[in-house]
Design a protein around this motif. Structure first.
Motif, PDB file in Angstrom:
ATOM      1  N   VAL A 175       0.855  -1.191   0.000  1.00 13.23           N
ATOM      2  CA  VAL A 175       0.000   0.000   0.000  1.00 13.23           C
ATOM      3  C   VAL A 175       0.888   1.236   0.000  1.00 13.23           C
ATOM      4  CG1 VAL A 175      -1.764   1.288   1.256  1.00 13.23           C
ATOM      5  CG2 VAL A 175      -1.775  -1.182   1.313  1.00 13.23           C
ATOM      6  N   THR A 275      14.572   0.109  -4.489  1.00 17.77           N
ATOM      7  CA  THR A 275      15.599  -0.185  -3.492  1.00 17.77           C
ATOM      8  C   THR A 275      16.986   0.138  -4.049  1.00 17.77           C
ATOM      9  OG1 THR A 275      14.138  -1.947  -2.743  1.00 17.77           O
ATOM     10  CG2 THR A 275      16.382  -1.962  -1.888  1.00 17.77           C
ATOM     11  N   ASP A 362      13.492 -11.569  -0.639  1.00 16.31           N
ATOM     12  CA  ASP A 362      13.615 -10.116  -0.695  1.00 16.31           C
ATOM     13  C   ASP A 362      14.934  -9.732  -1.363  1.00 16.31           C
ATOM     14  OD1 ASP A 362      12.956  -7.507  -0.245  1.00 16.31           O
ATOM     15  OD2 ASP A 362      13.089  -7.598   1.944  1.00 16.31           O
TER      16      ASP A 362
ATOM     17  N   TYR B  31       4.108  10.669   3.156  1.00 10.24           N
ATOM     18  CA  TYR B  31       4.312   9.407   2.453  1.00 10.24           C
ATOM     19  C   TYR B  31       4.382   8.265   3.456  1.00 10.24           C
ATOM     20  CZ  TYR B  31       5.314  12.126  -1.703  1.00 10.24           C
ATOM     21  OH  TYR B  31       5.206  12.976  -2.769  1.00 10.24           O
ATOM     22  N   ALA B  32       3.752   7.169   3.109  1.00 11.93           N
ATOM     23  CA  ALA B  32       3.823   5.975   3.940  1.00 11.93           C
ATOM     24  C   ALA B  32       3.637   4.769   3.052  1.00 11.93           C
ATOM     25  CB  ALA B  32       2.754   6.003   5.026  1.00 11.93           C
ATOM     26  N   GLN B  33       4.056   3.620   3.578  1.00 15.38           N
ATOM     27  CA  GLN B  33       4.047   2.404   2.767  1.00 15.38           C
ATOM     28  C   GLN B  33       3.874   1.228   3.711  1.00 15.38           C
ATOM     29  OE1 GLN B  33       7.972   0.563   1.960  1.00 15.38           O
ATOM     30  NE2 GLN B  33       7.681   1.333  -0.104  1.00 15.38           N
ATOM     31  N   PHE B  34       3.059   0.270   3.326  1.00 13.93           N
ATOM     32  CA  PHE B  34       2.944  -0.957   4.116  1.00 13.93           C
ATOM     33  C   PHE B  34       3.152  -2.162   3.217  1.00 13.93           C
ATOM     34  CE2 PHE B  34       0.436  -4.496   5.937  1.00 13.93           C
ATOM     35  CZ  PHE B  34       1.158  -4.658   7.109  1.00 13.93           C
ATOM     36  N   VAL B  35       4.097  -3.008   3.618  1.00 14.30           N
ATOM     37  CA  VAL B  35       4.355  -4.253   2.895  1.00 14.30           C
ATOM     38  C   VAL B  35       3.866  -5.381   3.786  1.00 14.30           C
ATOM     39  CG1 VAL B  35       6.087  -5.574   1.639  1.00 14.30           C
ATOM     40  CG2 VAL B  35       6.501  -3.163   2.116  1.00 14.30           C
ATOM     41  N   PRO B  36       2.842  -6.118   3.368  1.00 16.33           N
ATOM     42  CA  PRO B  36       2.350  -7.184   4.251  1.00 16.33           C
ATOM     43  C   PRO B  36       3.265  -8.398   4.253  1.00 16.33           C
ATOM     44  CG  PRO B  36       1.105  -7.179   2.210  1.00 16.33           C
ATOM     45  CD  PRO B  36       2.085  -6.029   2.128  1.00 16.33           C
ATOM     46  N   PHE B  38       4.380 -11.961   3.573  1.00 10.21           N
ATOM     47  CA  PHE B  38       4.075 -12.814   2.425  1.00 10.21           C
ATOM     48  C   PHE B  38       4.109 -14.275   2.853  1.00 10.21           C
ATOM     49  CE2 PHE B  38       6.897  -9.418   0.441  1.00 10.21           C
ATOM     50  CZ  PHE B  38       5.852  -8.524   0.353  1.00 10.21           C
ATOM     51  N   GLU B  57       9.114  10.945  -0.653  1.00 12.40           N
ATOM     52  CA  GLU B  57       8.738   9.725  -1.363  1.00 12.40           C
ATOM     53  C   GLU B  57       9.607   8.563  -0.909  1.00 12.40           C
ATOM     54  OE1 GLU B  57       8.770  10.135  -5.626  1.00 12.40           O
ATOM     55  OE2 GLU B  57       8.268   8.018  -5.917  1.00 12.40           O
ATOM     56  N   HIS B  59      11.273   5.119  -1.771  1.00 13.20           N
ATOM     57  CA  HIS B  59      11.612   4.298  -2.937  1.00 13.20           C
ATOM     58  C   HIS B  59      11.777   2.821  -2.580  1.00 13.20           C
ATOM     59  CE1 HIS B  59      11.987   7.707  -5.552  1.00 13.20           C
ATOM     60  NE2 HIS B  59      12.826   8.302  -4.723  1.00 13.20           N
ATOM     61  N   LEU B  60      12.216   2.550  -1.344  1.00  3.24           N
ATOM     62  CA  LEU B  60      12.497   1.167  -0.947  1.00  3.24           C
ATOM     63  C   LEU B  60      11.290   0.280  -1.192  1.00  3.24           C
ATOM     64  CD1 LEU B  60      14.288   1.791   2.467  1.00  3.24           C
ATOM     65  CD2 LEU B  60      15.355   0.854   0.405  1.00  3.24           C
ATOM     66  N   LYS B  61      11.539  -0.916  -1.711  1.00  5.27           N
ATOM     67  CA  LYS B  61      10.457  -1.890  -1.898  1.00  5.27           C
ATOM     68  C   LYS B  61      10.881  -3.210  -1.262  1.00  5.27           C
ATOM     69  CE  LYS B  61       7.544   0.616  -4.381  1.00  5.27           C
ATOM     70  NZ  LYS B  61       7.900   1.906  -3.767  1.00  5.27           N
ATOM     71  N   THR B  62      11.211  -3.138   0.001  1.00  8.88           N
ATOM     72  CA  THR B  62      11.695  -4.321   0.718  1.00  8.88           C
ATOM     73  C   THR B  62      11.043  -4.399   2.092  1.00  8.88           C
ATOM     74  OG1 THR B  62      13.493  -3.257   1.934  1.00  8.88           O
ATOM     75  CG2 THR B  62      13.976  -3.920  -0.311  1.00  8.88           C
ATOM     76  N   GLN B  63      11.309  -5.513   2.766  1.00 11.20           N
ATOM     77  CA  GLN B  63      10.829  -5.660   4.132  1.00 11.20           C
ATOM     78  C   GLN B  63      11.664  -4.782   5.065  1.00 11.20           C
ATOM     79  OE1 GLN B  63      10.724  -9.973   4.795  1.00 11.20           O
ATOM     80  NE2 GLN B  63      10.019 -10.264   2.691  1.00 11.20           N
ATOM     81  N   TYR B  65      14.106  -4.373   8.201  1.00  7.73           N
ATOM     82  CA  TYR B  65      15.073  -5.198   8.943  1.00  7.73           C
ATOM     83  C   TYR B  65      15.637  -4.493  10.172  1.00  7.73           C
ATOM     84  CZ  TYR B  65      14.727  -8.085   4.843  1.00  7.73           C
ATOM     85  OH  TYR B  65      14.232  -8.881   3.841  1.00  7.73           O
TER      86      TYR B  65
END
Lengths: 399, 184
Positions: A175, A275, A362, B31-36, B38, B57, B59-63, B65
């Motif tokens: 999201v 990333t 990941d 800006y905020a982002q939630f990665v559920p 998996f 903004e 950019h990271l698209k990772t869990q 850590y």
């Protein structure tokens, strides 16, 4: 303009809705399901005036769309992995019939072993089926490319179907903020679809797709490849036209990030690019002249754009989220290497394939920083190096 | 940028709660982002999720850590070593528990330990054992990272008045124990 907080799947559905499709085919599969579920909801609530067909399989989904598109309708469906595999026969036929169907692929591994998680093996495996394929980085780009997709696919000089490929879960279920364009803006950007050539029309009957002899089939393929070539230019033009109306540009076929004076570079595709931007920023702040090349289009393949943007780089790696079984490396690497064949870059730089993020694992910031370190270490070498796996032991091997 | 990790069990409503935080931050211009998580989702199995909040903004698209905040919806997960993996020294732990913060022996040297009995609040206010909306109230009070009025409005729109009451009660009842310097 309104800012929403939505998943990649809802973003795909809203992009579709803004394009006002005539017909949507819906069949669920993880991780795509909420795309067609949300469209069904919009139609049920009276917010979208489209017909939706709840088909009994993906094979039927693509078959329904091919009929509707031949009759002049704007069409949409979405799929993933095994669903894409099941629809392969009509999938290929839609492109060779030159029907501008738009179909997002929420990318997922192919079985076996059984997996529902992210990987680009599904979309990459069908890259020779004649569709245009764009791979996107974030949820905003999903929505924007569905809208741009119709403009490109329905162009009378192109007439090809298109996949908007986005990483399963890492985008489909993530999201984040997405700016929703106004309907009136999209209406003026996107003219209604008109079927010119092959069409299903009871008032003007014609035979479509009869048994065709080889010399004519060869002309079909030449024409198809010529349309793909024209798409290379059209992608760039539509990106600029879109920026004028909506204020967002993605750079067309490839986007360079901090490439101006880069000595080393990563070539990425999909959500890992976000990333990688952070990894490049960190490397730059440590004095490393690093840059990033985001490959957006896999079909048509941006060979010239890649050669140009990588020219002068001393060491680089291509990161794939899928494998090419014949080459012991990733498919984006194979095609990038083909693109630079015979160039100064091939002679005067070192490069290798990196494979990671399979099965939902990941591609972390630490992995990409480690990869940059490895690429930097190759600066004084030339030629192709061994394939690198970004697995759990990778960082230990880099140290 | 703030990085947060949620730990709970399937059925406790982590995803919907995190969506409300992202929604509230975006509505407020941020800006905020939630990665559920998996995984295979089963009611009762351990689940987690990753939240980022930033003024720029993301950019990271990772869990996540290296979280500076852990939000723990089921206190039995406090004994799972992975719960505290990468937890930043000087960070905050927010736990759904009936115990006092002084009773909690936690690894990772948190600067603040916040406790709230979200399960009890949810059972009393909503008649259901789903602690997510109460945890949202506690989250807003402890962090200040999402606008409390917007969060309350979104809870009311998504879950109704009983859940809004649960969030308000948790907002006022959460207890914070200071153990060291924040973000040391």
């Amino acid at each position: 303009m309104k800012a929403l907080a939505i998943t990649g799947n809802i973003s795909a559905a809203l992009g579709c809705s803004l394009a006002r499709p005539d017909l949507i085919a819906a069949y669920p599969i993880t991780p795509q399901s909420s795309v067609v579920e949300h469209l069904a909801l919009l139609i049920a609530e009276g917010k979208l005036d489209s017909r939706i067909v709840h088909v009994e399989s993906e094979h039927s989904a693509m078959s329904v769309l091919s009929g509707a598109s031949l009759a002049g309708g704007r069409t949409f469906t979405a799929t993933s992995s095994q669903g894409l595999a099941l629809m392969y026969e009509p999938y290929f036929r839609v492109s060779t019939l030159r029907l501008p169907v738009i179909m997002p692929i929420a990318c997922r591994e192919m079985t076996s072993p059984s997996s529902i998680w992210c990987g680009q093996q599904d979309a990459m495996s069908v890259r020779e089926a004649g569709w245009i394929q764009v791979y996107v980085e974030n949820n905003q780009e999903i929505l924007d490319m569905v809208i741009q997709g119709y403009k490109l696919a329905e162009d009378p000089d192109i007439l090809l179907p298109m996949n908007i490929c986005y990483d399963g879960f890492y985008l489909s279920h993530l999201v984040e903020r997405v700016e929703l364009p106004e309907q009136s803006q999209v209406d003026s950007f996107l003219p209604p679809f008109k079927q010119y050539d092959a069409k299903l029309d009871p008032d003007d009957p014609m035979a479509v797709d009869p048994l065709t002899e080889g010399s004519i089939l060869m002309q079909y393929r030449m024409s198809h490849l010529a349309a793909m070539k024209r798409a290379l230019t059209r992608v760039e033009e539509i990106d600029r036209e879109y920026a004028q109306v909506f204020g967002r540009s993605y750079g067309g076929l490839v986007e360079g990030y901090r490439m101006e004076d880069a000595e080393i570079a990563l070539v990425t595709i999909g959500s890992m690019t976000g990333t990688a931007r952070e990894a490049i920023d960190q490397a730059r702040s440590n004095g490393v002249r690093a840059g990033l090349v985001k490959v957006r289009f896999m079909r048509p393949f941006p060979a010239e754009a890649l050669r140009n943007i990588l020219a002068g780089v001393k060491a680089w790696a291509v990161v794939d989220r899928s494998v090419s079984f014949g080459w012991n490396c990733g498919p984006l690497f194979v095609e990038t290497e083909a693109a630079i064949c015979g160039s100064d870059l091939a002679r005067n730089s070192s490069y290798f394939s990196a494979i990671g993020g399979l099965g939902g694992t990941d591609i972390t910031l630490d992995l990409l920083l480690g990869l940059l370190k490895k690429v930097t270490g190759n600066k004084r070498q030339n030629g192709k190096m061994e394939t690198v796996w970004l697995d759990e032991n990778f960082l230990g091997r880099v140290e | 940028m703030k990085e947060i990790r949620f730990h709970g069990r399937g059925g406790q409503g982590i995803v919907r709660a995190a969506h409300i935080i992202v929604h509230a931050v975006v509505e407020n211009g941020g800006y905020a982002q939630f990665v559920p998580f998996f995984g295979v989702e089963r009611k009762g199995s351990p689940v987690y999720g990753f939240l980022r909040i930033s003024e720029e903004e993301i950019h990271l698209k990772t869990q996540v850590y290296r979280p500076e905040l852990l939000v723990i919806l089921d206190e039995t997960l406090l004994d799972v070593p992975d719960t505290f993996a990468g937890f930043l020294k000087g960070g905050t732990v927010l736990v759904n528990t009936g115990r006092d913060p002084e009773e909690l022996v936690l690894p990772g040297e948190p600067a603040r330990v916040a406790v709230v009995n979200s399960t009890l609040i949810a059972l009393e206010e909503t008649k259901r054992d789903i602690p997510n909306t109460a945890m949202l109230g506690a989250f807003c009070r402890v962090t200040g990272w999402a606008d409390w009025q917007i969060v309350k409005k979104l809870i009311s729109e998504s879950f109704g008045p009983e859940n809004t009451a649960a969030a308000e009660r948790a907002y006022s009842q959460v207890r914070i124990q200071h153990r060291g310097d924040i973000n040391a």
